[in-house]
Design a protein around this motif. Structure first.
Motif, short mmCIF file in Angstrom:
data_model
loop_
_atom_site.label_atom_id
_atom_site.label_comp_id
_atom_site.label_asym_id
_atom_site.label_seq_id
_atom_site.Cartn_x
_atom_site.Cartn_y
_atom_site.Cartn_z
N GLN A 76 -15.62 0.62 -6.47
CA GLN A 76 -16.45 -0.54 -6.13
C GLN A 76 -15.89 -1.30 -4.92
O GLN A 76 -16.44 -2.33 -4.53
N GLY A 77 -14.79 -0.79 -4.37
CA GLY A 77 -14.19 -1.48 -3.22
C GLY A 77 -13.33 -2.66 -3.63
O GLY A 77 -13.03 -3.52 -2.81
N LYS A 78 -12.95 -2.70 -4.91
CA LYS A 78 -12.06 -3.77 -5.39
C LYS A 78 -10.64 -3.21 -5.52
O LYS A 78 -10.45 -2.01 -5.75
N ILE A 79 -9.67 -4.10 -5.41
CA ILE A 79 -8.28 -3.67 -5.49
C ILE A 79 -7.82 -3.56 -6.94
O ILE A 79 -8.10 -4.45 -7.75
N ILE A 80 -7.14 -2.48 -7.24
CA ILE A 80 -6.44 -2.37 -8.52
C ILE A 80 -4.98 -2.70 -8.22
O ILE A 80 -4.33 -2.02 -7.41
N TRP A 81 -4.51 -3.77 -8.84
CA TRP A 81 -3.12 -4.22 -8.59
C TRP A 81 -2.22 -3.59 -9.64
O TRP A 81 -2.40 -3.80 -10.83
N ALA A 82 -1.24 -2.84 -9.17
CA ALA A 82 -0.34 -2.16 -10.10
C ALA A 82 0.59 -3.16 -10.78
O ALA A 82 0.97 -3.00 -11.92
N THR A 83 0.94 -4.20 -10.04
CA THR A 83 1.84 -5.21 -10.62
C THR A 83 1.03 -6.45 -10.96
O THR A 83 0.12 -6.79 -10.22
N PRO A 84 1.34 -7.13 -12.05
CA PRO A 84 0.58 -8.33 -12.40
C PRO A 84 0.68 -9.37 -11.30
O PRO A 84 1.73 -9.52 -10.70
N LYS A 85 -0.42 -10.05 -11.03
CA LYS A 85 -0.45 -11.06 -9.96
C LYS A 85 -0.49 -12.46 -10.56
O LYS A 85 -1.29 -12.72 -11.42
N LEU B 166 0.84 -1.21 0.00
CA LEU B 166 0.00 0.00 0.00
C LEU B 166 0.87 1.26 0.00
O LEU B 166 0.62 2.20 -0.76
N ALA B 167 1.90 1.25 0.83
CA ALA B 167 2.77 2.44 0.94
C ALA B 167 3.51 2.70 -0.36
O ALA B 167 3.77 3.85 -0.72
N ARG B 168 3.82 1.64 -1.09
CA ARG B 168 4.54 1.80 -2.37
C ARG B 168 3.61 2.13 -3.52
O ARG B 168 4.06 2.31 -4.66
N GLY B 169 2.31 2.13 -3.25
CA GLY B 169 1.34 2.44 -4.31
C GLY B 169 1.13 1.28 -5.26
O GLY B 169 0.69 1.46 -6.40
N GLU B 170 1.44 0.06 -4.82
CA GLU B 170 1.25 -1.12 -5.67
C GLU B 170 -0.20 -1.58 -5.70
O GLU B 170 -0.60 -2.34 -6.56
N ILE B 171 -0.97 -1.12 -4.71
CA ILE B 171 -2.40 -1.42 -4.70
C ILE B 171 -3.18 -0.15 -4.43
O ILE B 171 -2.69 0.79 -3.79
N GLN B 172 -4.41 -0.17 -4.94
CA GLN B 172 -5.28 0.98 -4.80
C GLN B 172 -6.69 0.44 -4.70
O GLN B 172 -7.00 -0.60 -5.30
N LEU B 173 -7.56 1.14 -4.00
CA LEU B 173 -8.95 0.68 -3.90
C LEU B 173 -9.79 1.46 -4.90
O LEU B 173 -9.73 2.70 -4.93
N ASP B 174 -10.58 0.75 -5.72
CA ASP B 174 -11.43 1.48 -6.68
C ASP B 174 -12.78 1.81 -6.04
O ASP B 174 -13.04 1.47 -4.89
#
Ligand code: GRF
Length: 205
Positions: A196-205, A186-194
């Motif tokens: 709809q309350g779903k996570i946007i993953w900055a890096t492919p999972k 979270l601190a690195r900005g690799e995830i974000q909440l949209d």
């Protein structure tokens, strides 16, 4: 990112977060700047002081309502310039107003593999259900208890002779791995909440 941690007790998860964020080899994007406890005797307060982190005791008993208590907690966090809030064994349910104002920046750890075994006595629930694997979940906080998008989970096999106590111990060890991992993302900005309350993953999972 400036991080505030809310606790009520032992604070072993807080300890894991302090150890991680203060480890120079980790090059953490998070810095814990404030620890707030609603209990004056929370052992976690001492853990924070050992790292020279500012502490504050805000007793819920000094407030006439949950809303008033949460507003005071919120004020202290904002005054300290906190950007991310971690709940670590914080035993008060936060108001919708508080949760909404920290949307996408408020995370919690729960000692079960959500969405299973929400609420208290997660380990007893797991043992009663007879599942062979349990674990812990770090998740974004929603108004509904132990809901919210899941960031990190760690699994723990259940042994036939496990009790609530032994299971708690085993899961806690994994919590101390999961929580720093999730905070770092979270601190690195690799995830974000949209929205709809779903996570946007900055890096492919
Ligand atoms: C942990 O099991 C956590 O999952 C739950 O409360 C406990 C807190 O432990 N929410 P500690 O205070 O971090 O040692």
């Amino acid at each position: 990112k400036r991080v505030g941690v809310l606790i009520s007790g032992g604070g072993t998860n807080l300890q894991a977060l302090l150890d991680h964020t203060n480890d120079p080899t980790k090059n953490s994007a998070a810095e814990i700047v404030l620890v707030i406890s609603n209990k004056v005797d929370a052992k976690g307060l001492e853990r924070a002081r050992n790292f020279n982190v500012a502490t504050k005791v805000i007793s819920h008993k000094d407030f006439s309502s949950r809303v008033e208590f949460d507003r005071q907690v919120n004020k202290e966090l904002r005054d300290a310039g906190v950007e991310i809030v971690c709940l670590a064994g914080f035993m008060r349910v936060l108001t919708g107003e508080f949760v909404r104002s920290w949307k996408g920046a408020l995370i919690n750890i729960h000692p079960a593999l959500l969405p299973l075994f929400k609420g208290t006595h997660a380990h007893r629930q797991a043992l009663d259900a007879g599942v062979r694997v349990t674990g812990c979940s770090v998740h974004f906080v929603e108004e509904e208890i132990d809901a919210g998008a899941i960031i990190v989970q760690e699994a723990v096999p259940i042994a036939l002779d496990d009790t609530e106590e032994t299971l708690q111990e085993k899961v806690l060890m994994r919590e101390h791995v999961a929580y720093p991992k999730a905070l770092e993302m979270l601190a690195r900005g690799e995830i974000q909440l949209d929205d709809q309350g779903k996570i946007i993953w900055a890096t492919p999972k």
